[in-house]
Enzyme design. Structure first.
Site: not given
Length: 310
Positions: A185, A303, A233
């Site tokens: 990510r 995230e 997310c």
């Protein structure tokens, strides 16, 4: 931002901004709400919101802002929560960066403001495979590169051939994918703004590509709250585990503060039920992290990128 810089910003007048943004051909809006510029539909105002007309215009904005010591922040898409106090300085939106072109050897170039669903549709119509993993990701191409967006089928680094950036001096720089370290990510890019991306695809069967995308999109609709505003997310998955499972295990699926709610469909999503504030989301994040840490000992890592002033 330093206290001195904050005073400097507060002292700027429309006349000052007219000088700083002289020659910019795109749209300039003062005190613009950022709610419509993020998938969460949450956030305070931008002091000045600029939508450059093209890459040349973006270079001008960046170079002139640097000369005046004005910070520049790029907003757009998912994985971002803008605090209720908004963002000082210049906020750039790449909404006008919508061009896609096909190049030799099954390569597509997409400007940074192109939505991933649009790019996937473009590839399908040309029977080009390699982006099926991105079905259901609502973010822009630029955002997907910066976050190395991904799903269980793959991630952005699997498709990127090169990235076009505008550096802090306002110069265009093209960076091959081989020179970009990607991690979970995150793409470890030099400072600057992603203006466009080349993706390397391959020829495939049109019907098979389309079916893969539709099937995976259907799966995501069944397992994720795609019909409600969210930022994707919230937490990174811990090694060998799932953040959603950990949140569900402490009984917080469906937990709510104000109009911010832990999704009842997927516990690693937080959704905006209508009028959520950033403060509500942050309070819910704090509650979830504390509960998971107490029960499992795991410290969940965000995230989600949180920006702006309280």
């Amino acid at each position: 931002m330093s206290r001195a810089a904050g005073k400097d910003h507060a002292a700027r007048t429309r006349k000052d901004w007219a000088r700083i943004l002289a020659g910019v051909r795109g749209t300039v809006t003062y005190e613009a709400s950022l709610q419509a510029y993020t998938s969460f539909h949450i956030g305070g105002p931008a002091e000045v919101l600029v939508e450059p007309a093209d890459v040349e215009d973006l270079c001008r904005v960046v170079a002139q802002a640097r000369a005046e010591h004005v910070p520049v922040f790029v907003v757009g898409g998912t994985n971002v929560l803008v605090r209720d106090g908004g963002i000082r300085g210049i906020v750039v939106s790449l909404r006008q960066f919508k061009a896609i072109r096909q190049e030799p050897d099954h390569v597509l170039y997409a400007e940074g403001g192109v939505g991933m669903p649009t790019l996937i549709g473009y590839a399908i119509r040309r029977s080009l495979a390699g982006l099926e993993w991105g079905a259901g990701i609502p973010g822009t191409v630029a955002g997907c590169v910066v976050m190395n967006a991904g799903t269980r089928l793959g991630e952005m680094k699997d498709s990127v051939k090169a990235v076009r950036m505008v550096d802090p001096r306002g110069r265009v720089v093209d960076i091959p994918a081989a020179d970009i370290p990607f991690s979970y990510r995150r793409a470890h890019l030099p400072r600057g703004i992603v203006a466009g991306v080349w993706v390397q695809l391959r020829p495939g069967d049109h019907d098979r590509i389309e079916k893969t995308v539709k099937d995976y999109l259907q799966y995501r609709k069944q397992t994720q709250p795609l019909t409600l505003p969210s930022a994707g997310c919230v937490f990174k998955n811990p090694p060998q585990d799932s953040a959603g499972r950990l949140v569900d295990a402490v009984g917080l699926k469906g937990a709510r503060i104000g109009d911010a709610q832990v999704s009842e469909k997927h516990a690693n999503f937080m959704v905006n039920l209508g009028h959520a504030r950033a403060a509500d989301v942050l309070a819910l994040i704090k509650k979830v992290r504390a509960a998971v840490k107490k029960v499992s000992g795991v410290k969940l890592e965000l995230e989600l990128k949180v920006v702006g002033e309280a």
